[in-house]
Enzyme design. Structure first.
Site, PDB file in Angstrom:
ATOM      1  N   PRO A 112     -11.288   0.900   4.849  1.00 37.35           N
ATOM      2  CG  PRO A 112     -11.206   2.032   6.894  1.00 37.35           C
ATOM      3  CD  PRO A 112     -12.101   1.770   5.726  1.00 37.35           C
ATOM      4  NE  ARG A 158      -1.431  -2.304   4.186  1.00 35.77           N
ATOM      5  CZ  ARG A 158      -0.937  -3.409   3.607  1.00 35.77           C
ATOM      6  NH1 ARG A 158      -0.038  -4.133   4.230  1.00 35.77           N
ATOM      7  NH2 ARG A 158      -1.348  -3.764   2.402  1.00 35.77           N
ATOM      8  CB  CYS A 165      11.528 -27.456   3.858  1.00 37.09           C
ATOM      9  SG  CYS A 165      12.030 -28.289   5.346  1.00 37.09           S
ATOM     10  CD  GLU A 166       8.870 -23.484  -0.187  1.00 38.07           C
ATOM     11  OE1 GLU A 166       9.504 -22.864  -1.077  1.00 38.07           O
ATOM     12  OE2 GLU A 166       8.010 -24.341  -0.416  1.00 38.07           O
TER      13      GLU A 166
HETATM   14  N1  LLP Z   1     -11.225  -2.567  -0.560  1.00 37.23           N
HETATM   15  C1  LLP Z   1     -10.868  -3.396  -1.556  1.00 37.23           C
HETATM   16  C2  LLP Z   1     -11.748  -3.535  -2.712  1.00 37.23           C
HETATM   17  C3  LLP Z   1      -9.663  -4.129  -1.471  1.00 37.23           C
HETATM   18  O1  LLP Z   1      -9.318  -4.943  -2.464  1.00 37.23           O
HETATM   19  C4  LLP Z   1      -8.840  -3.972  -0.321  1.00 37.23           C
HETATM   20  C5  LLP Z   1      -7.591  -4.735  -0.194  1.00 37.23           C
HETATM   21  C6  LLP Z   1      -9.256  -3.102   0.697  1.00 37.23           C
HETATM   22  C7  LLP Z   1     -10.453  -2.394   0.541  1.00 37.23           C
HETATM   23  C8  LLP Z   1      -8.460  -2.870   1.936  1.00 37.23           C
HETATM   24  O2  LLP Z   1      -7.233  -2.308   1.640  1.00 37.23           O
HETATM   25  P1  LLP Z   1      -6.266  -1.765   2.803  1.00 37.23           P
HETATM   26  O3  LLP Z   1      -6.929  -0.575   3.463  1.00 37.23           O
HETATM   27  O4  LLP Z   1      -6.050  -2.864   3.770  1.00 37.23           O
HETATM   28  O5  LLP Z   1      -5.024  -1.404   2.088  1.00 37.23           O
HETATM   29  N2  LLP Z   1      -2.204  -8.977   1.319  1.00 37.23           N
HETATM   30  C9  LLP Z   1      -1.656  -7.696   0.921  1.00 37.23           C
HETATM   31  C10 LLP Z   1      -2.742  -6.635   0.783  1.00 37.23           C
HETATM   32  C11 LLP Z   1      -3.837  -7.022  -0.164  1.00 37.23           C
HETATM   33  C12 LLP Z   1      -4.930  -5.977  -0.222  1.00 37.23           C
HETATM   34  C13 LLP Z   1      -6.096  -6.487  -0.995  1.00 37.23           C
HETATM   35  N3  LLP Z   1      -7.178  -5.564  -1.075  1.00 37.23           N
HETATM   36  C14 LLP Z   1      -0.597  -7.286   1.934  1.00 37.23           C
HETATM   37  O6  LLP Z   1      -0.303  -8.057   2.845  1.00 37.23           O
HETATM   38  O7  LLP Z   1       0.002  -6.220   1.807  1.00 37.23           O
END
Ligand code: LLP
Length: 414
Positions: free
Chosen positions: A273, A275, A341-342
């Site tokens: 996890p 986020r 500036c976007e």
């Molecule tokens: N494991 C792998 C292999 C991943 O690619 C990711 C996230 C995670 C775990 C963690 O995922 P989470 O639990 O955080 O959903 N920048 C984007 C999110 C990109 C996620 C990339 N991979 C955003 O701001 O929503």
């Protein structure tokens, strides 16, 4: 979110944000240790009777003080680069609890990881297997290998953060994974230890999680028939949070439901996890610099920009935006925009909010994929980060200065 108005002033984890304005210059990130602890403890208590390991996904927020909080809770870490491993080590994390994901690990990163005795490589292609084998053999060590399978599941999330479809670059297709597992025994310096998958991020329905777990269970059964025994299954991350009053599945329900799928297998369950551990534990505090009205369209211009938090333009992500002073006056609709500036430099569109020049504004749920995605675009120094631990507010990364954005460029100036 631990945000609430007390005496018409917004507090975060019981800290009055307006009072911080005396000492902390905006824009800045502010995190709550209490919220992080609560989030981790929910996972831990749900998993206490299950053979499992929580590997915090470092990419969500890689500040050393944040990583150190997770290390102190005995978590492992999911990394995607040598730089992230370096951070984990510097924060006091245990590298023997590290899983290394990602489609493009360089030889140098593989060597660095092997020398630091990480638990496992989450391998995404056949080519990567041979490279890891060659490097491990040169170092005289064995590398633990998990194969990342692409379960071809639509996670119903933003196209940029879905990863489990065959059109995505991630993982090995279900059709090929059995034959790739069989190949591993030909490599002298590799040990098979698991299978992994990750279908995407900010997922708010249970179904894609259950469906993908069931697909992987079928594969594990196939592997057993071939006498390929695994030690673990790594379920990835992806659990969403409630950015806009949507009701995400609780951590408990998620963990219970997916663990249930693998209950008859004697396998360690690894979770990655990101986020759901840190997203709601952080806010971005910014100040109104200017207000303007273009032919009836009203704007509030703040001192944070898309270089500080890029999620709204990049993923059309919604973040709640609140004024620190609770106003009772009738509220107009505003676009909340930054100074970059976007046209894409916005935090929210048509928001009903009232704030005057000089007032503080909070962008909520900015703990994950906030600071880590920030940049120096428009030569803007990156914002500092602060952590609330009980009543104490401590700086955990200072504000960049002009000298930091120039770096060593002056040494190369002719
Ligand atoms: N494991 C792998 C292999 C991943 O690619 C990711 C996230 C995670 C775990 C963690 O995922 P989470 O639990 O955080 O959903 N920048 C984007 C999110 C990109 C996620 C990339 N991979 C955003 O701001 O929503």
């Amino acid at each position: 979110m631990t945000l609430k108005y007390v005496n018409e002033s917004l507090t975060f984890d019981n800290i009055d944000i307006q009072e911080l304005d005396q000492t902390i210059q905006t824009p800045y990130y502010l995190y709550s240790k209490n919220t992080i602890d609560k989030n981790v403890d929910e996972y831990i208590s749900e998993l206490k009777n299950i053979n499992s390991l929580i590997c915090y996904s470092v990419k969500a927020n890689s500040n050393l003080s944040i990583l150190s909080l997770f290390a102190k809770k005995n978590l492992g870490f999911d990394i995607v680069s040598g730089g992230e491993l370096h951070r984990v080590i510097r924060a006091g994390g245990d590298s023997s609890k590290v899983v290394f994901s990602g489609v493009g690990k360089t030889d140098e990163e593989i060597e660095f990881a092997l020398k630091n005795n990480i638990y496992c490589f989450n391998v995404e292609s056949q080519g990567e297997l041979s490279r890891i084998d060659a490097i491990a053999s040169l170092l005289g060590v064995k590398a633990n290998i998990s194969l990342r399978v692409n379960p071809e599941i639509d996670a119903n999330t933003h196209p940029y953060i879905t990863t489990g479809l065959s059109e995505n670059k991630f993982g090995i297709s279900q059709n090929d994974v059995l034959s790739v597992f069989k190949m591993i025994s030909n490599f002298k310096s590799l040990n098979i230890c698991g299978i992994d998958y990750h279908i995407g991020s900010q997922i708010v329905d249970l179904d894609p999680f259950i469906d993908s777990a069931n697909k992987v269970l079928l594969l594990i059964n196939e592997l057993e028939k071939e006498q390929i025994d695994l030690l673990h299954v790594d379920l990835g991350g992806g659990l969403g949070i409630g950015y806009n009053n949507e009701l995400p599945i609780s951590r408990g329900e998620y963990v219970r439901s997916v663990s249930e799928v693998f209950k008859d297998k004697n396998l360690k369950l690894i979770f990655e996890p990101g986020r759901s551990l840190i997203g709601d534990a952080g806010i971005l505090v910014t100040k109104v610099i200017e207000k303007k009205n273009n032919n009836g369209k009203k704007f509030i211009i703040v001192d944070a920009g898309m270089n500080d938090l890029i999620r709204p333009p990049l993923y059309k992500a919604f973040h709640k935006i609140s004024s620190v002073k609770e106003h009772n006056t009738s509220k107009d609709l505003f676009d909340i925009v930054g100074p970059v500036c976007e046209t894409a430099d916005f935090f929210g569109k048509d928001r009903r909010i009232s704030a005057n020049i000089g007032d503080l504004i909070v962008i909520e749920d900015a703990g994950a994929y906030g600071f880590v995605l920030s940049s120096n675009y428009n030569s803007r120094p990156r914002a500092p980060e602060y952590l609330i631990s009980d009543k104490d507010v401590a700086c955990i990364r200072g504000r960049e200065e002009y000298k930091d954005i120039i770096g060593d460029e002056e040494e190369y100036l002719k």
